[in-house]
Design a protein around this motif. Structure first.
Motif, short mmCIF file in Angstrom:
data_model
loop_
_atom_site.label_atom_id
_atom_site.label_comp_id
_atom_site.label_asym_id
_atom_site.label_seq_id
_atom_site.Cartn_x
_atom_site.Cartn_y
_atom_site.Cartn_z
N PHE A 297 0.83 -1.20 0.00
CA PHE A 297 0.00 0.00 0.00
C PHE A 297 0.87 1.26 0.00
O PHE A 297 0.58 2.24 -0.71
CB PHE A 297 -0.93 -0.02 1.22
N GLU A 300 2.36 1.62 -3.46
CA GLU A 300 1.34 2.00 -4.44
C GLU A 300 0.90 3.44 -4.23
O GLU A 300 0.60 4.18 -5.19
CB GLU A 300 0.15 1.07 -4.33
N SER A 301 0.85 3.88 -2.99
CA SER A 301 0.49 5.26 -2.71
C SER A 301 1.50 6.23 -3.30
O SER A 301 1.14 7.26 -3.90
CB SER A 301 0.38 5.45 -1.19
N TYR A 477 -4.51 0.99 -5.50
CA TYR A 477 -4.44 1.72 -4.23
C TYR A 477 -5.70 1.49 -3.40
O TYR A 477 -5.65 1.19 -2.20
CB TYR A 477 -4.23 3.20 -4.52
#
Length: 822
Positions: A297, A300-301, A477
């Motif tokens: 995460f 991906e952020s 996301y």
């Protein structure tokens, strides 16, 4: 014959009844033994009840039932709630007794710290009853197995003092963190120092904090001792774990010990540790999942922010903000296909990693949980099989901490794990093949749309590329954010499989040991049974004659009477103490023997000859002879007592005479009958002694001279009493029976053996001997066997009590016997 047989049966039945009654009084006569052994047994029981440490038993009831998280189902990608094992309850029982589990409990409670107080007999466990509590610094050394005296002072002060003893040059220390023992040398034999409650003590040999406690205490002085960690753990592994009811999910944990506070804390903490461990095992998969998702995460952020920045920059530089209708359609189609392709690729990658992980980890355990995929696997079977494999591996590792690798349950789980691994690998291959086929199809479609995309203007193509990357990144996301939330919720909302139904608590339960009532009952039983066993053993091994009943039940010769114990220093009992019970018994014998004389003589006025014999020497034959002759003489009859026991003469001593001459001298023609006859102090009684011991006594007694002597004596005396040798040793007495009008066979109580009279009894049965009767001599009413005959009319003691000089008062048992008319 029939009547005789019936009479014998009735006699045996009556004898049996008398024997039972007599035996009861025999046992009752040992009342002093019963009283003594019972007192001793009760004293021992009281000593054990008072001195033995009181032991208590507490228990707790818990439910072991697998609880499912209602927020999730098995269809989700995060499968935290797999089905439970059928042997979950048995596994829990093993865990509760395991070393690893009990180490955690002992460590949490610091039960290696002993709190003691001086009791009446010993140092007693004072856990939970002290105004202070010790918190040990487990990373530093503590004084090992040495008493630390804690004295409570005013103003929350305490004094710690230690006596190291004579060998204080080498004192042991223990480090509970490292589980190691070291040594140090004190500067003096004794140590003493004051501290305040709440102080952290940091010394070379003491490292703990002494905290105030709300429990209070009943003393000003206590002792603290730090013991062996492994020893304490081993002592608590004997916890008793049982099913509350067969087939239920409830189990009861029970523990015994001298301190209820310690038992309650240990049981409750043990359940808490179990609950925490099971809960941590249950959410381990979810924890690993969340850690992995959170890593993806974050990446991906960052990627989404970078793409968003690049997209905005491209729009501004190229002055293009919207797509055409055809471009929007191509964008949507390609975005959808790329999202599908990426999802399938993620699934294939995860399946490849999972396959590699399973193949490389042959020893699968609960600590090596595979990281789950960040996307949903299309086949729910794989998700279920992963959960099943994790569960079985966890159960196996729990068992391995308590049993060996050869244990049947471990072997069974090994086989199940191997089967699950094989099935999982086969499903991975199948699902991966299906996904790769789908991936090829989507790629072919994407190439078609890519051709259409190249027909659009260059600026629009660039905008579509940026927007397509942004859409894919944004979708990933959002997906990872949702999965992280699901995993966090699963961890937070997890419910333990272990629930407490009844916690362990001190409710004023009494001690379970020592069992004071049982000990006293056991003391009573032992106090009764031990003497009874001895009496039975004594009876079995005893071969002596004790009662008239024994004579009557075992022999055919009748009993003429009994003669009591002569307590005088002389055998002249009748002459010396004419009013004694012994004298009265001889008068009774004199009366009874007249019936024998009448059966054997034609006239009551003729002279009568009485022969006395016995089985062996020492049965009182001579004493009976002397007193029978005396009682005849005192009745006014001319009586002569002749000592024919030529081998062991005795009569002369009681009359104060010398045995220089006697029957032997007469039989060998050395003296006349008048010369060997002595007048005694007893009126009407003469005595002829045996004289010197001859080499041939049997031949002398069988000579014609003996016949002449007997004829002469019968002409001169009313009664001739012959004291003969014992028939059990020599045959002389049997030869002398030819002179007798009646024969008395003397049996001595507690002396004569039962088999000694067999020979004479057989002769009586065969009618070789007539007019013979038994006399039980040395009879004692106080004897253990004296509650049968002896007081009745015709049996030697007259008709009543209170008329004799040496009468004794009745005993308690005599009174009971008379009350029962026995």
């Amino acid at each position: 014959m029939a009547n005789k047989s019936n009479f014998s049966i009735e006699k045996k039945t009556a004898s049996s009844n008398i024997d039972l009654t007599s035996y009861f009084f025999k046992v009752l006569s040992y009342w002093k033994w019963f009283l003594l052994t019972t007192i001793i047994a009760f004293a021992i029981a009281k000593y054990k009840n008072d001195r033995k440490i009181r032991g208590y038993s507490l228990d707790t009831v818990v439910s072991i039932k697998e609880e499912s998280n209602p927020l999730f189902s098995t269809g989700t990608s995060l499968t935290f709630n797999w089905g439970g094992a059928s042997d979950l309850l048995e596994t829990i029982k093993v865990i509760l007794r395991s070393r690893t589990h009990n180490e955690k409990v002992v460590s949490r409670l610091q039960f290696y710290t002993q709190y003691l107080v001086q009791g009446e007999y010993r140092l007693d466990d004072a856990y939970g009853k002290t105004p202070f509590k010790i918190k040990v610094d487990t990373e530093k050394p503590q004084l090992y197995n040495t008493l630390i005296k804690v004295k409570m002072l005013a103003n929350n002060k305490v004094e710690l003092s230690i006596d190291y003893g004579e060998n204080f040059n080498r004192v042991s220390l223990i480090n509970y963190k490292k589980d190691s023992v070291s040594y140090f040398t004190p500067t003096a034999r004794n140590y003493s120092e004051e501290f305040t409650l709440g102080d952290k003590i940091e010394k070379e040999h003491l490292n703990f904090t002494i905290l105030p406690s709300k429990s209070g205490g009943s003393s000003d002085e206590y002792f603290v001792q730090f013991g062996s960690f492994n020893g304490v753990v081993g002592g608590y592994r004997n916890v008793n774990v049982t099913d509350v009811a067969k087939g239920s999910s409830l189990i009861r944990l029970a523990l015994s010990g001298p301190n209820k506070n310690r038992l309650a804390d240990y049981l409750n903490t043990s359940v808490n540790v179990l609950s925490e461990d099971k809960q941590n095992q249950k959410i381990a998969y979810a924890v690993k999942t969340k850690e992995y998702i959170d890593t993806l995460f974050i990446a991906e952020s960052k990627s989404l922010k970078d793409i968003e920045r690049e997209l905005g920059k491209y729009k501004q530089q190229n002055n293009i903000y919207d797509l055409s209708a055809e471009g929007s359609k191509i964008f949507e189609e390609t975005t959808t296909l790329e999202r599908e392709i990426r999802g399938v690729n993620d699934n294939v990658t995860y399946l490849n990693e999972l396959e590699s992980y399973i193949k490389s980890h042959s020893t699968y355990n609960s600590e090596a949980i595979p990281v789950p995929a960040s996307v949903e696997v299309s086949d729910a079977k794989i998700t279920s099989e992963i959960a099943d494999l994790i569960q079985k591996s966890t159960l196996r590792e729990n068992l391995r901490s308590t049993v060996t690798a050869n244990h049947p349950q471990v072997i069974g789980l090994e086989k199940e794990i191997a089967t699950s691994r094989r099935v999982l690998l086969e499903n991975i291959v199948t699902v991966r093949g299906s996904m790769q086929s789908k991936l090829r199809t989507n790629r072919n479609r994407l190439q078609t749309f890519s051709g259409k995309l190249r027909q659009l203007p260059k600026k629009e193509q660039g905008l579509i590329k940026f927007q397509r990357n942004y859409e894919i990144s944004e979708a990933n996301y959002n997906y990872l954010k949702q999965k992280s939330y699901e995993a966090g919720t699963a961890i937070a909302a997890n419910v333990s499989d272990v629930k407490v139904i009844d916690s362990a608590k001190d409710l004023g339960q009494g001690p379970v040991y020592p069992n004071t009532q049982f000990n006293y009952v056991l003391a009573l039983m032992l106090g009764t049974m031990l003497p009874l066993f001895f009496i039975i053993l004594k009876e079995v091994l005893d071969n002596k004659i004790h009662t008239v009943e024994e004579i009557q039940n075992n022999y055919d010769i009748p009993v003429l009477g009994v003669v009591g114990k002569n307590m005088l220093d002389t055998d002249l009992a009748v002459f010396t103490k004419p009013k004694s019970t012994v004298a009265e018994s001889f008068r009774a014998l004199r009366s009874n023997i007249q019936f024998l004389f009448r059966n054997n003589t034609e006239s009551d006025s003729s002279s009568k000859t009485l022969v006395l014999t016995s089985s062996i020497s020492g049965e009182g034959k001579t004493m009976i002879s002397i007193n029978m002759a005396t009682v005849f003489a005192l009745s006014g009859k001319k009586t002569v007592l002749v000592g024919l026991d030529l081998r062991k003469p005795k009569i002369f001593g009681d009359f104060g005479l010398s045995n220089d001459f006697g029957v032997v001298n007469y039989l060998i023609n050395q003296k006349s009958l008048d010369e060997v006859t002595h007048t005694t102090q007893v009126p009407n009684l003469d005595v002829i002694l045996s004289g010197p011991i001859p080499p041939n006594p049997s031949e002398l007694l069988l000579s014609n001279k003996a016949d002449e002597m007997m004829v002469a004596l019968k002409e001169k005396y009313d009664y001739v009493v012959l004291d003969t040798p014992p028939v059990g040793l020599v045959s002389d007495a049997l030869e002398l029976f030819k002179y007798s009008d009646a024969v008395i066979y003397v049996i001595r109580q507690n002396y004569s053996e039962k088999g000694m009279m067999k020979m004479i009894d057989e002769k009586y049965t065969n009618k070789e001997v007539k007019n013979i009767s038994y006399v039980l001599n040395d009879f004692s009413v106080g004897s253990s066997y004296g509650y049968g005959y002896g007081y009745g009319y015709g049996y030697g003691y007259g008709n009543g009590y209170g008329y004799h000089e040496n009468d004794k008062p009745k005993t308690v048992f005599q009174k009971i016997k008379n009350k029962l008319n026995l």
